[in-house]
Scaffold this motif. Sequence first.
Motif, PDB file in Angstrom:
ATOM      1  N   GLY A 262       1.872   0.725   0.116  1.00  0.00           N
ATOM      2  CA  GLY A 262       2.132  -0.235   0.826  1.00  0.00           C
ATOM      3  C   GLY A 262       1.498  -0.407   2.177  1.00  0.00           C
ATOM      4  O   GLY A 262       0.383   0.507   2.525  1.00  0.00           O
ATOM      5  N   PRO A 263       1.529  -1.177   3.114  1.00  0.00           N
ATOM      6  CA  PRO A 263       0.609  -1.474   4.364  1.00  0.00           C
ATOM      7  C   PRO A 263       0.629  -0.433   5.206  1.00  0.00           C
ATOM      8  O   PRO A 263      -0.340  -0.217   5.818  1.00  0.00           O
ATOM      9  N   ASN A 264       1.736   0.417   5.210  1.00  0.00           N
ATOM     10  CA  ASN A 264       1.906   1.499   6.188  1.00  0.00           C
ATOM     11  C   ASN A 264       1.449   2.933   5.252  1.00  0.00           C
ATOM     12  O   ASN A 264       1.734   4.151   5.851  1.00  0.00           O
ATOM     13  N   GLY A 265       0.864   2.716   4.422  1.00  0.00           N
ATOM     14  CA  GLY A 265       0.642   4.049   3.411  1.00  0.00           C
ATOM     15  C   GLY A 265       1.794   4.658   2.639  1.00  0.00           C
ATOM     16  O   GLY A 265       1.721   5.688   1.922  1.00  0.00           O
ATOM     17  N   ASP A 266       3.025   3.729   2.682  1.00  0.00           N
ATOM     18  CA  ASP A 266       4.184   4.196   2.012  1.00  0.00           C
ATOM     19  C   ASP A 266       3.993   3.943   0.446  1.00  0.00           C
ATOM     20  O   ASP A 266       3.183   3.252   0.189  1.00  0.00           O
TER      21      ASP A 266
END
Length: 723
Positions: A262-266
């Motif tokens: 995901g965009p936050n590295g999740d």
Amino acid sequence: MESSLTSLSPSDIAAIVEGRHGNPFAVLGVHAGDKGLIARAFIPGAESVETLTFGGKSIGMLSRIDDAGLFEGKISIRKARPLRYRCANAQAEWLSGDPYSFGPVLGPMDDYYIGEGSHLRLFDKLGAHKIVHEGVHGVHFAVWAPNARRVSVVGSFNHWNGARHAMRLRRDTGIWEIFIPDIGEDEPYKFEIVAKDRKTLPLKADPFGQRAELRPANASITTAPLAHDWGDQAHRAFWQQADIRRQPLSIYEVHAGSWQRGPNGDFLSWDELADRLIPYVVDMGFTHIELLPISEHPYDPSWGYQPIGMFAPTARFGRPEGFARFVDGCHRAGIGVILDWVPAHFPVDEHGLAQFDGTALYEHADPRKGFHPDWQTAIYNFGRREVIAYLVNNALYWAEKFHIDGLRVDAVASMLYLDYSRKAGEWIPNAKGGRENLEAVSFLQQMNRELYGRYPGVMTIAEESTSWPKVSHPVHEGGLGFGFKWNMGFMNDTLRYMARDPVHRRHHHDDIRFGLHYAFSENFVLPLSHDEVVHGKGSLLAKMPGDDWQKFANLRAYYALMWGHPGKKLLFMGQEFAQRSEWSEARALDWYLRDAPAHEGVRRLVRDLNQLYRGRPALHARDCEGEGFRWIVADDAANSVFVWERRAPGEKPIVVATNLTPVPRPDYALRLPQGGLWREVVNSDAAAYGGAGMGNGGSVTADADGHVRLMLPPLSTIMLEPA
């Protein structure tokens, strides 16, 4: 204030309130008194307790007989029935169902089949299941712990107090069970186990738990029966009727946590993965996705290969229903799903299976059989029928509940040999004095027999790195019963060859040829897996010699050679676009590389190879049979050229020609299977793939006897088909 009217002995009272009683059902719940029925309940924190039926009728008040919260009193019913209590103290009032007023859920036939080791629906019986029992909604818990002195369910619903919900022991099987009314799904829970030596063990997660907390938390979670409206009937019907050995099988191996982020590295959820991964795999032409282990595991860098919750899809990507939607979405798009499955070992984290009831229950007590020196993990006791039943049921569970299409079984060689990674004196011979683990052999045969017998269309694939005979032969023929075996020899030999400077390849011609001597002894999958791009091995592109041009040309030629070679195909994610860096589970693949023409060219080639492989029966219908292969040029070591024919009955042949030197061969003479016009259906040096564009102008014409002169581009593989 304590009452002196109770008939309980002081020792019984003390054992109940201290959580030491071996049979709380003999004390708590509904029992015969001097003049009718009485009820007893242990409810710490309550100051008054009123007894109710589950219909809400008040049938008596209970008196406290111990300050810790033990109550007793007469009740105005003639026949025992389930009870509920209205409890109160100065701060609150609450209702509490009495688990000790219910009879057992498991029955004598369960005991019989469990005791025999032949129960094949254990996943519906053991663990935690939301059910209606004696007309009341609640959750039934059951766990195997035959050597425990006491087992309790603990959770937030009882403030993690092991004295509250001590379970009933079914002595014939060593299974403890309890039905707890008035609780439902989403309840974290564990088992508190008191061993024979009276020591309370660290809290244990449920071996059969079907949902778990997200690490670092590690409790099991109650869940409702899997609710999903499947729409994959056509997909399953096709594979149930198909001879999978004669179907195209091109597998995209995926680590779900690092394919994309995901965009936050999740992590992506299963639904997000479905939205992105399924269309990509469809476009790439792969037939199956193989997921690195998704059973719950505590340690991310294990990639899932140290599972603890074998029945629980990991919480990293959402609830089990999300995984069901993912599988269904794959099936509706025509993509199969294979799970990496790990019955070879399990970690020794204290909340897991190790020393489960204070004894070596799932593992061997002797570390020479029960401990794996390479991985510092425990090894299942394959000689114990309850352990075999646990593992066989787990294999059946994924096919039954989640409609998976296959299991790739990890580290089979470590299971088959008692001396695997052990020195002399560190292992125990079998009953015949040999090094073969006969118990593991029996387990693998039973697992394959049950899975294939109950779920036609589901396959098993062995990662087996030795020359053990008949891995992918039927059990009734003396085989292990797997559908396929990873061809580790092909992978090792060909990667070793491709890593050499082309000037030296002429001296190692057999690295390519040797595998054809045994290519049809098993049903092989050719694996370029995650194992080849970790632990300092670098990416596949990095293994190739030479400058960037040569690296890419080598890799493209290698892929086309592999897709033209007998055997099913497997490629680890990222290698389809020539990932440069070694894979790490801690980050997403380097998708930005697709902006570079050389990387995008490799991806286009893999996509086209998949389409060709799937569309041409000559390339797949006899992958596992010798009649599908014939050498045309096998001995041209001087030029590092290989030419062979792939064929299938009644189908056009395909000729595969590969030149593994950086020297073009503009006038290479050979004899094709027939005369006439042959189309060049693949050329790994095509400009569209990032190559130089050398080739045969799209076609060649052979004379009546098949003689032809070809342009073999440098570091390339071409495929020809009669027009």
